[in-house]
Motif scaffolding. Structure first.
Motif, short mmCIF file in Angstrom:
data_model
loop_
_atom_site.label_atom_id
_atom_site.label_comp_id
_atom_site.label_asym_id
_atom_site.label_seq_id
_atom_site.Cartn_x
_atom_site.Cartn_y
_atom_site.Cartn_z
N SER A 76 0.62 -1.57 0.05
CA SER A 76 0.06 -0.29 -0.05
C SER A 76 1.08 0.95 0.24
O SER A 76 0.69 2.20 -0.60
CB SER A 76 -1.06 -0.16 1.20
N ALA A 77 2.35 1.46 0.84
CA ALA A 77 2.46 2.04 0.89
C ALA A 77 3.54 2.98 -0.61
O ALA A 77 4.08 3.64 -1.20
CB ALA A 77 3.90 2.49 1.71
N MET A 78 4.02 1.20 -1.86
CA MET A 78 4.59 1.23 -2.45
C MET A 78 3.92 2.48 -3.53
O MET A 78 3.85 2.89 -4.44
CB MET A 78 4.94 0.22 -3.21
N LEU A 79 1.89 1.87 -3.77
CA LEU A 79 1.37 2.22 -4.14
C LEU A 79 1.24 3.67 -4.63
O LEU A 79 0.60 4.41 -4.77
CB LEU A 79 0.05 1.62 -4.29
N VAL A 80 0.37 3.78 -2.88
CA VAL A 80 0.42 5.67 -2.90
C VAL A 80 1.74 6.29 -3.19
O VAL A 80 1.62 7.87 -3.50
CB VAL A 80 0.05 5.80 -1.72
N GLY A 81 2.85 5.76 -2.72
CA GLY A 81 4.52 6.88 -3.51
C GLY A 81 4.04 6.91 -5.03
O GLY A 81 4.76 7.72 -4.98
N ILE A 82 3.58 5.77 -5.25
CA ILE A 82 3.69 5.93 -6.84
C ILE A 82 3.12 7.33 -7.79
O ILE A 82 3.25 7.88 -7.92
CB ILE A 82 3.77 4.36 -7.55
N ILE A 113 1.61 9.54 -5.54
CA ILE A 113 2.06 10.71 -5.49
C ILE A 113 3.32 11.24 -6.26
O ILE A 113 3.28 12.33 -7.07
CB ILE A 113 2.58 10.83 -3.71
N ALA A 114 4.64 10.14 -6.46
CA ALA A 114 5.47 10.98 -7.44
C ALA A 114 4.49 11.24 -8.79
O ALA A 114 5.49 12.05 -9.43
CB ALA A 114 6.44 9.08 -7.60
N GLN A 116 4.48 19.24 -11.54
CA GLN A 116 6.18 19.89 -11.41
C GLN A 116 6.04 20.21 -10.13
O GLN A 116 6.61 21.37 -9.37
CB GLN A 116 5.88 20.46 -12.49
N ILE A 117 4.90 19.43 -8.84
CA ILE A 117 4.84 20.41 -6.93
C ILE A 117 6.33 19.20 -6.60
O ILE A 117 5.81 18.50 -6.31
CB ILE A 117 3.49 20.24 -6.97
N SER A 139 8.54 18.24 -0.80
CA SER A 139 9.28 16.69 0.13
C SER A 139 8.18 15.96 1.35
O SER A 139 8.32 14.78 1.52
CB SER A 139 10.79 16.97 0.68
N THR A 140 8.16 16.70 1.19
CA THR A 140 6.77 16.33 2.62
C THR A 140 5.69 16.10 2.08
O THR A 140 4.74 15.76 2.92
CB THR A 140 6.00 18.16 3.36
N LEU A 141 5.03 16.13 1.31
CA LEU A 141 4.18 16.18 0.17
C LEU A 141 3.93 14.66 0.85
O LEU A 141 2.44 14.08 0.28
CB LEU A 141 4.48 16.20 -0.92
N THR A 142 5.01 13.24 0.54
CA THR A 142 4.78 11.79 0.20
C THR A 142 4.55 11.38 1.69
O THR A 142 4.20 10.30 2.13
CB THR A 142 6.00 11.37 -0.38
N PHE A 143 4.75 11.72 2.82
CA PHE A 143 4.50 11.28 4.09
C PHE A 143 3.17 11.08 4.31
O PHE A 143 3.16 9.81 5.20
CB PHE A 143 6.05 12.00 4.49
N VAL A 144 2.57 12.52 4.72
CA VAL A 144 1.84 12.18 5.48
C VAL A 144 0.66 11.12 4.54
O VAL A 144 0.20 10.45 5.58
CB VAL A 144 0.88 13.62 5.47
N PRO A 145 0.03 11.07 3.49
CA PRO A 145 -1.09 10.48 2.32
C PRO A 145 -0.10 8.63 2.72
O PRO A 145 -0.48 7.70 3.17
CB PRO A 145 -0.32 10.35 1.12
N LYS A 146 1.12 8.64 2.99
CA LYS A 146 1.97 7.08 2.99
C LYS A 146 1.25 6.75 4.19
O LYS A 146 1.50 5.85 4.64
CB LYS A 146 3.60 7.13 2.72
N ILE A 147 1.85 7.33 5.36
CA ILE A 147 1.48 7.31 6.57
C ILE A 147 -0.23 7.19 7.00
O ILE A 147 -0.28 6.16 7.35
CB ILE A 147 1.99 7.99 8.20
N LEU A 148 -0.78 7.77 6.78
CA LEU A 148 -2.78 7.47 7.08
C LEU A 148 -2.52 6.02 6.23
O LEU A 148 -4.10 5.34 6.27
CB LEU A 148 -3.23 8.42 6.42
N VAL A 149 -2.58 6.25 4.51
CA VAL A 149 -2.71 4.74 3.86
C VAL A 149 -1.82 3.42 4.83
O VAL A 149 -2.79 2.53 5.13
CB VAL A 149 -2.37 4.98 2.80
#
Length: 88
Positions: free
Chosen positions: A27-33, A35-36, A43-44, A47-57
């Motif tokens: 699940s973290a991998m899918l959310v990371g992909i 978000i990337a 083009q945003i 760097s902190t944009l990835t952490f909160v959704p990954k933690i929640l998921v």
């Protein structure tokens, strides 16, 4: 306990760890992909944009699969205890 028994027990332990960590890691991998991809398209580069959704998921995945993970741990523990009881 001989080498074959130790290797078999180690193999089962590694497999159990992989099965138990699978839902959270996938699940973290899918959310990371996702978000990337979003960051690449917009083009945003925050760097902190990835952490909160990954933690929640990951927390949601752990909550949903907690009974499965606990069951896998229970089965492995029972198997190890039965091997100890039998003496090998």
């Amino acid at each position: 306990m001989n080498e074959a028994d130790a290797l078999e027990l180690s193999r089962e332990a590694i497999w159990t760890v992989l099965v138990m960590s699978g839902p959270a890691v996938c699940s973290a991998m899918l959310v990371g992909i996702a978000i990337a991809l979003f960051q690449a398209l917009t083009q945003i580069q925050e760097s902190t944009l990835t952490f909160v959704p990954k933690i929640l998921v990951v927390l949601a995945a752990l909550t949903v699969t907690a009974s499965f993970v606990g069951g896998q741990m229970y089965v492995f523990t029972e198997h190890v205890y039965s091997r100890i009881e039998k003496g090998y």
